[in-house]
Design an enzyme around this catalytic site. Structure first.
Site, short mmCIF file in Angstrom:
data_model
loop_
_atom_site.label_atom_id
_atom_site.label_comp_id
_atom_site.label_asym_id
_atom_site.label_seq_id
_atom_site.Cartn_x
_atom_site.Cartn_y
_atom_site.Cartn_z
CB CYS A 71 -0.86 0.02 1.26
SG CYS A 71 -1.82 -1.48 1.48
NE ARG A 83 4.38 1.15 -1.20
CZ ARG A 83 5.29 0.19 -0.98
NH1 ARG A 83 6.35 0.12 -1.74
NH2 ARG A 83 5.15 -0.67 -0.01
CD1 TRP A 126 -2.31 -5.64 -3.16
CD2 TRP A 126 -2.71 -4.45 -4.98
NE1 TRP A 126 -2.43 -6.52 -4.18
CE2 TRP A 126 -2.67 -5.83 -5.33
CE3 TRP A 126 -2.95 -3.52 -5.97
CZ2 TRP A 126 -2.87 -6.27 -6.63
CZ3 TRP A 126 -3.14 -3.96 -7.28
CH2 TRP A 126 -3.11 -5.33 -7.59
CG ASN A 184 2.55 -1.60 2.95
OD1 ASN A 184 1.86 -2.53 2.52
ND2 ASN A 184 3.75 -1.33 2.50
N GLY A 185 1.04 -3.89 5.12
CA GLY A 185 1.59 -5.17 5.59
C GLY A 185 0.47 -6.13 5.98
CD GLU A 242 6.84 -18.29 -15.38
OE1 GLU A 242 5.92 -18.78 -16.06
OE2 GLU A 242 6.96 -17.05 -15.22
CE LYS A 256 7.73 -14.17 -16.97
NZ LYS A 256 6.63 -15.01 -16.66
CD GLU A 277 5.46 -12.92 -20.46
OE1 GLU A 277 4.48 -12.22 -20.25
OE2 GLU A 277 6.11 -13.48 -19.56
CG HIS A 294 8.78 -39.58 -26.96
ND1 HIS A 294 8.58 -40.90 -27.26
CD2 HIS A 294 9.21 -39.54 -25.68
CE1 HIS A 294 8.83 -41.64 -26.19
NE2 HIS A 294 9.22 -40.84 -25.21
CE LYS A 349 1.17 -8.24 -14.06
NZ LYS A 349 2.34 -9.16 -14.09
C1 AGP Z 1 3.08 -14.01 -17.59
O1 AGP Z 1 4.34 -13.37 -17.54
C2 AGP Z 1 2.11 -13.24 -18.46
N1 AGP Z 1 1.94 -11.93 -17.96
C3 AGP Z 1 0.80 -14.01 -18.67
O2 AGP Z 1 1.09 -15.29 -19.15
C4 AGP Z 1 -0.08 -14.17 -17.41
O3 AGP Z 1 0.53 -15.05 -16.51
C5 AGP Z 1 -1.44 -14.74 -17.84
O4 AGP Z 1 -2.06 -13.81 -18.70
C6 AGP Z 1 -2.36 -15.07 -16.67
O5 AGP Z 1 -2.64 -13.91 -15.94
P1 AGP Z 1 -3.42 -14.06 -14.54
O6 AGP Z 1 -2.51 -14.78 -13.61
O7 AGP Z 1 -3.69 -12.65 -14.12
O8 AGP Z 1 -4.67 -14.84 -14.80
#
Ligand code: AGP
Length: 607
Positions: free
Chosen positions: A2, A28, A75, A101-102, A479, A483, A486, A502, A602
């Site tokens: 926050c 924040r 938040w 905040n916490g 993952e 990264k 992306e 395979h 996002k």
């Molecule tokens: C991950 O780096 C991406 N931003 C994207 O794959 C994200 O994880 C996905 O859109 C799911 O988002 P969410 O966790 O808000 O559902």
């Protein structure tokens, strides 16, 4: 996380600087806002859910009088974003206003004790216990400082508290444990705030409060006191040289790097889950005939790791499923005996919510794990857990991934206990390892970031990468690959290493970089075979392995060595960190903006 701001001014209205300061802390947290001021001995609080500019306009906050005040932009972690849950919170006599905040871990026991003493609460937040606790201590006749100190010694958890009271209307009290709080001093006044950006327009002379410290602010300056024994701490001001823009990232170049570095702190908060909701979700999971782990993107990778954890610890079979595939794949078979655990950082992902709606229509029980209180997922879930990572501004998920896996690990352990699948010694040992995860991540960042930067430099012109892992490390590999793709846009492949023969191995040729995730554990011997397979085809072998793992080091061209004793089940949380840093530093070397990768948002709230 926050945003917190407080000030005592020689001249001018506190509320103007408070609202400006909160605006600079909006990154924040931004789901609700509130301000408290004292004017001629009168305490006034105005607050509501909503964005800063909306709440300031709706409640005419700029009309508030007084040269002393505090403000908060929230938040949510406990209690949805509503007016009553917004900060500041007051005591029963409304002579104390407090912002926080916490996460207060023991707020339930404190609340029950205060309820028995006749206190009444308005909100569902953990924070609200604190002004009532101070009020209770004041009844013993001690000063406000004494009452605040006593209350602080009763609280367990993370906090940055700021207190304003008509008891001592010309002082601001603040205290810190893990959540940041910085004091500023200028010609015209004394300030406190969560982060430096809020102070820079007024002063660059600051003093960072440290864990376990309280401070008293007056127009003459500040005094720092140790909470444990009340002793005074002498520490002068330091000059900040950041620009306001870079200060918003606390000096980091990008939010993504800041959020990678925040993981020790966000993981500590992920270990402070609300026990009753953890128990509730675990009970539901135990009853389900079949359990689906539903998510998209990075959250889906958390679910893959979660499926290994539920199986290994609780002997529960779960099915991780990509949200956009759920209806076609299981829509005809899910029903009243199905549990769907949806994992979503934003709680707003269209594909996940669509699948959730379908599951509910089929009478399945929907549970949720999210980072966003008040999100749609929290409203459509039968029960949900908040992962408490704080806002994640970078489009690429980092701290929210590691927190999700840590939450799932705690759920799996809780379920193992409920089902009697692990002995008490095994339960205790795993719990101890869980508590060490933040320090392992901190150690990895501190010891390996420079090494990873070198790797990024060496491989920045590589045209293709293959990420491989076995068992739970296949989630880490997936993952790490996401990264890299992306934010550097470099095509990459990731799959369970045993799958190579395979088909996928046909793409491996001389010079292709293969990144192996190989912690110690049941899969370790198998991964050695996979490394040799790729090496035989001329691949460049980069391995993320335990420190001193000579078997892997001998087979690898380059290694990143990780802390010892990390159990395989928890390795995704720690072994993903070098992969996050590799993606970040490679993107920066390529002149790209890791915070805003092309074509991505996002939160994907569209079909
Ligand atoms: C991950 O780096 C991406 N931003 C994207 O794959 C994200 O994880 C996905 O859109 C799911 O988002 P969410 O966790 O808000 O559902």
């Amino acid at each position: 996380m926050c945003g917190i701001f407080g000030c005592i001014l020689r001249e001018g209205s506190a509320v103007k600087q408070i609202t400006e300061g909160l605006k600079r802390l909006e990154y924040r947290g931004y789901d609700s806002v509130g301000v408290a001021t004292i004017d001629h001995g009168e305490l006034e609080i105005r607050k509501d859910a909503g964005k800063i500019e909306d709440v300031v306009a709706r409640h005419r906050i700029l009309d508030m009088k007084g040269s002393i005040g505090i403000g908060h932009t929230r938040w949510a972690t406990h209690g949805a974003p509503t007016m009553v849950n917004a900060h500041p919170h007051a005591d029963g006599s409304r002579s104390i206003a407090l912002i926080h905040n916490g996460v207060i871990e023991n707020y339930m026991e404190l609340k029950e004790e205060l309820l028995e003493k006749g206190h009444e609460f308005k909100s569902r937040t953990d924070t609200e216990v604190m002004p009532h606790l101070i009020e209770e201590e004041l009844k013993t006749g001690v000063s406000l400082q004494g009452a605040f100190l006593r209350a602080l010694r009763r609280v367990r958890g993370s906090y940055a508290f700021v207190v304003l009271s008509t008891v001592e209307p010309d002082k601001i009290y603040c205290a810190r444990n893990e959540s940041p709080l910085v004091i500023g001093v200028s010609e015209n006044g004394v300030y406190c705030a969560s982060d430096v950006p809020a102070l820079l327009p007024y002063t660059n002379k600051v003093n960072y409060l440290r864990n376990g410290e309280m401070a008293v602010l007056t127009l003459n300056g500040y005094q720092i006191i140790k909470i444990s024994d009340g002793s005074t701490v002498e520490r002068g001001l330091t000059d900040i040289t950041w620009s306001p823009e870079s200060a918003e990232k606390l000096g980091y170049t990008h939010y993504m790097l800041k959020e990678i570095h925040e993981q020790p702190s966000s993981l500590r908060d992920a270990l402070r889950l609300q026990e009753r909701y953890l128990n509730l979700l675990t009970t539901f999971l135990d009853r389900g005939k079949e359990v689906f782990l539903l998510a998209a993107g990075t959250s889906y990778h958390s679910c893959i790791a979660g499926s290994y954890l539920f199986s290994r610890l609780a002997r529960l079979t779960t099915v991780p499923i990509i949200s956009s595939e759920f209806i076609e794949r299981y829509g005809s078979s899910v029903g009243i005996d199905s549990i769907v655990l949806a994992v979503s950082q934003s709680g707003e992902t269209y594909d996940t919510l669509k699948a959730v709606d379908y599951a509910r229509m089929r009478a399945s029980t929907v549970l949720g794990i999210t980072n966003t209180v008040g999100s749609t997922l929290t409203r459509v879930s039968r029960a949900y857990l908040i992962q408490q990572s704080g806002p994640e501004i970078g489009v690429a998920a980092t701290k929210t991934f590691t927190s999700q896996v840590l939450v799932l690990a705690q759920m799996a352990l809780k379920l193992a206990k409920l089902r009697g699948k692990l002995s008490q010694d095994e339960l205790d040992e795993f719990q101890e390892k869980l508590l060490r995860v933040p320090e392992w991540v901190e150690e990895t960042i501190n010891k390996q970031e420079e090494r990873v930067k070198e790797l990024a430099k060496t491989h920045m012109d590589d045209r293709f990468f293959v990420f491989l892992g076995r068992g739970i490390s296949s989630a880490t590999a997936l993952e790490g690959r996401l990264k890299l793709m992306e934010i550097t846009y470099v095509p990459s492949l990731a799959y369970p290493a045993g799958e190579s023969k395979h088909g996928p191995i046909s793409v491996v040729e001389d010079g292709v970089s293969c990144i192996f995730v190989c912690p110690q554990g049941d899969s370790h011997s198998h991964i050695l075979g996979s490394i040799m397979e790729m090496k035989a085809r001329g691949a460049k072998i980069i391995s993320i392995c335990e420190e001193g793992d000579e078997q892997v080091k001998k087979l690898s061209d380059e290694v990143v060595e990780m802390p010892r004793e990390i159990p395989e089940e928890l390795s995704p949380i720690v072994y993903v960190v070098p992969l996050q840093l590799l993606a970040y530093h490679m993107a920066v070397l390529k002149g790209l903006d890791p915070d805003k990768p092309r074509n991505l948002a996002k939160s994907v709230t569209v079909p």
